[in-house]
Design a protein around this motif. Structure first.
Motif, PDB file in Angstrom:
ATOM      1  N   LEU A  37       0.995  -1.229   0.116  1.00  0.00           N
ATOM      2  CA  LEU A  37       0.030   0.066   0.187  1.00  0.00           C
ATOM      3  C   LEU A  37       0.904   1.369   0.249  1.00  0.00           C
ATOM      4  N   PHE A  38       1.459   1.380   1.019  1.00  0.00           N
ATOM      5  CA  PHE A  38       2.477   2.459   0.903  1.00  0.00           C
ATOM      6  C   PHE A  38       3.065   3.053  -0.344  1.00  0.00           C
ATOM      7  N   PRO A  39       3.773   2.079  -0.464  1.00  0.00           N
ATOM      8  CA  PRO A  39       4.779   2.168  -1.791  1.00  0.00           C
ATOM      9  C   PRO A  39       4.368   2.053  -3.010  1.00  0.00           C
ATOM     10  N   PHE A  40       2.805   2.026  -3.053  1.00  0.00           N
ATOM     11  CA  PHE A  40       1.818   2.558  -4.452  1.00  0.00           C
ATOM     12  C   PHE A  40       1.420   3.471  -4.369  1.00  0.00           C
ATOM     13  N   ALA A  41       1.420   4.455  -3.392  1.00  0.00           N
ATOM     14  CA  ALA A  41       0.936   5.521  -2.967  1.00  0.00           C
ATOM     15  C   ALA A  41       1.425   6.619  -2.362  1.00  0.00           C
ATOM     16  N   PHE A  42       2.942   6.255  -2.421  1.00  0.00           N
ATOM     17  CA  PHE A  42       3.893   7.318  -1.600  1.00  0.00           C
ATOM     18  C   PHE A  42       5.106   6.530  -2.589  1.00  0.00           C
ATOM     19  N   PRO A  43       4.836   7.173  -3.521  1.00  0.00           N
ATOM     20  CA  PRO A  43       6.486   5.964  -4.741  1.00  0.00           C
ATOM     21  C   PRO A  43       8.291   7.292  -4.101  1.00  0.00           C
ATOM     22  N   ASP A  44       8.897   6.595  -5.017  1.00  0.00           N
ATOM     23  CA  ASP A  44      10.068   6.679  -4.577  1.00  0.00           C
ATOM     24  C   ASP A  44      10.491   7.341  -2.720  1.00  0.00           C
ATOM     25  N   LEU A  45      10.371   6.343  -1.833  1.00  0.00           N
ATOM     26  CA  LEU A  45      10.972   6.586  -0.385  1.00  0.00           C
ATOM     27  C   LEU A  45      11.763   6.019  -0.435  1.00  0.00           C
ATOM     28  N   SER A  46      12.470   5.406   0.833  1.00  0.00           N
ATOM     29  CA  SER A  46      13.687   4.320   0.852  1.00  0.00           C
ATOM     30  C   SER A  46      12.618   3.669   1.790  1.00  0.00           C
ATOM     31  N   PRO A  47      13.049   2.069   1.419  1.00  0.00           N
ATOM     32  CA  PRO A  47      12.596   0.920   1.642  1.00  0.00           C
ATOM     33  C   PRO A  47      12.234   1.099   3.809  1.00  0.00           C
ATOM     34  N   ARG A  48      13.424   1.667   3.863  1.00  0.00           N
ATOM     35  CA  ARG A  48      13.435   2.741   5.750  1.00  0.00           C
ATOM     36  C   ARG A  48      12.400   2.754   5.697  1.00  0.00           C
ATOM     37  N   THR A  49      12.089   3.888   4.747  1.00  0.00           N
ATOM     38  CA  THR A  49      10.980   5.127   5.471  1.00  0.00           C
ATOM     39  C   THR A  49       9.328   4.040   5.472  1.00  0.00           C
ATOM     40  N   TYR A  50       8.894   2.963   4.118  1.00  0.00           N
ATOM     41  CA  TYR A  50       7.787   2.434   4.586  1.00  0.00           C
ATOM     42  C   TYR A  50       7.618   1.551   5.628  1.00  0.00           C
ATOM     43  N   TRP A  51       8.733   0.920   5.698  1.00  0.00           N
ATOM     44  CA  TRP A  51       9.110  -0.062   7.028  1.00  0.00           C
ATOM     45  C   TRP A  51       8.268   0.638   8.547  1.00  0.00           C
ATOM     46  N   LEU A  52       9.220   1.587   8.122  1.00  0.00           N
ATOM     47  CA  LEU A  52       9.370   2.184   9.377  1.00  0.00           C
ATOM     48  C   LEU A  52       7.306   2.941   9.704  1.00  0.00           C
ATOM     49  N   MET A  53       6.799   3.291   8.797  1.00  0.00           N
ATOM     50  CA  MET A  53       5.466   3.662   8.060  1.00  0.00           C
ATOM     51  C   MET A  53       4.852   2.627   8.863  1.00  0.00           C
TER      52      MET A  53
END
Ligand SMILES: [Zn+2]
Length: 376
Positions: A37-53
């Motif tokens: 969900l998060f990479p789909f909604a907010f592309p181009d962030l680091s994997p670390r950011t996605y996991w924290l979110m």
């Protein structure tokens, strides 16, 4: 039913537990947020950011489920119904309300409290998200409370499906109960809708699986099976409760139970009781009054050489109160008690004297004969 649960903490006087299967849900949610969900909604962030979110999102889910179940529990307690705590498990949360509501109105408020709480919490998360955006917080950070707001609304909507054991099913039951004054009939229909909804989810799960959505498909399939099973079980339970209501324990108990006198020796206990009767645990009496219980396990703590000089009351243990029942109490309550402590036998007492044994098998036999006669 789902294996072991761990105590987490107490809040507002309720014990909060997590079942081992909750861990699976937590991991699945975290993974699907971080990788989906998060990479789909907010592309181009680091994997670390996605996991924290995703981890924050998972804790938000935990809080949301807890908030929903707490609201059921608080209302139930306000109506004087016993609440055994809240357990989070594979399919969400479960408030263990250990008795049925006495009136339709109580049932209605107890059931609707959960979805109302979820809608309120959902709106609060949404507001937080909007405020964050107004304050210039990056949109992906504001996206987490936005997701939680959406999740809570979804939780409320899903729970309002009018089939037992969902909250909407309880609301439906309360309405039917109020209309016709017949709890059994109301439960039957709420349960039928619940079973139908369960089957619908099973079908959707299979369809989704065939389309290639393996995890989601399996998920809906399992939830559907669970809902269908719970709907059937809830009706059976109410049916049983109503069948036994107003009947006393005395009617079903076995009189003249086998009891061991406190002054008997361990050798006498082994030879005359353990070898002679097909029971594992025996009530111990002194002067006709219940003193405790003794079992093979207790006898084994005494070395064989001491069997003649050790008395039963030296090793017998106190019988916890939940394993006894008063002869004039309600048979339905006795059945509840057996289910709660998972034992098939209760010692029946009257003024501290033991007058019989209540055996689960005898209760079930009565219920079976009764239902066969009704079908005829
Ligand atoms: Zn609920």
């Amino acid at each position: 039913m789902f294996g072991e649960s761990f105590r987490l903490f107490r809040i507002l006087g309720f014990e909060i537990r997590a079942n081992v299967t909750w861990l699976f849900l937590a991991l699945l949610v975290t993974w699907s947020l971080a990788a989906g969900l998060f990479p789909f909604a907010f592309p181009d962030l680091s994997p670390r950011t996605y996991w924290l979110m995703a981890i924050v999102g998972m804790f938000g889910l935990f809080f949301s489920l807890l908030f929903h179940e707490l609201s059921h529990s608080v209302v139930a307690r306000a109506f004087g119904l016993p609440v055994g705590g809240i357990t989070l498990f594979l399919f969400g949360g479960m408030a263990e309300i250990q008795a049925e509501a006495k009136r339709p109105r109580e049932e209605f408020w107890m059931a609707i409290a959960g979805p109302i709480a979820s809608v309120v919490l959902g709106a609060a998360f949404y507001l937080v998200s909007v405020l964050m955006l107004l304050l210039g917080v990056p949109d992906y950070i504001a996206g987490v409370p936005l997701y939680l707001g959406f999740l809570n609304i979804l939780l409320a909507v899903f729970n309002m499906v009018p089939g037992f054991p969902m909250d909407g099913g309880r609301v439906l039951r309360a309405a039917l109960w109020h209309l016709k004054g017949d709890l059994r009939w109301a439960t039957l229909w709420a349960s039928r809708f619940g079973q139908g909804f369960g089957l619908l989810l099973v079908a959707l799960g299979i369809y989704s699986f065939l389309l290639g959505n393996f995890v989601g498909g399996m998920w809906w399939f399992l939830i559907g099976l669970f809902i269908r099973g719970a709907a059937i079980a809830s009706y059976r339970q109410v049916d049983t409760q109503l069948a036994l209501k107003g009947q006393t324990v005395r009617r079903f108990m076995t009189t003249d139970p086998v009891t061991v006198p406190a002054e008997a020796t361990i050798r006498e206990f082994v030879d005359d009781y353990l070898y002679h009767h097909a029971h594992d645990v025996f009530p111990v009496i002194r002067d006709g009054k219940l003193l405790g219980r003794i079992s093979l396990r207790h006898a084994k703590t005494v070395p064989r050489a001491d069997w003649d000089r050790t008395r039963v009351d030296d090793v017998c243990r106190q019988l916890p109160e939940e394993f006894t029942v008063d002869a004039d109490s309600d048979a339905a309550q006795a059945l509840d008690r057996m289910q709660q402590n998972q034992s098939g036998r209760l010692v029946v007492t009257e003024n501290g004297r033991i007058v019989g044994i209540l055996v689960l098998k005898d209760l079930l036999r009565y219920l079976q004969i009764r239902s066969e006669l009704e079908r005829a």
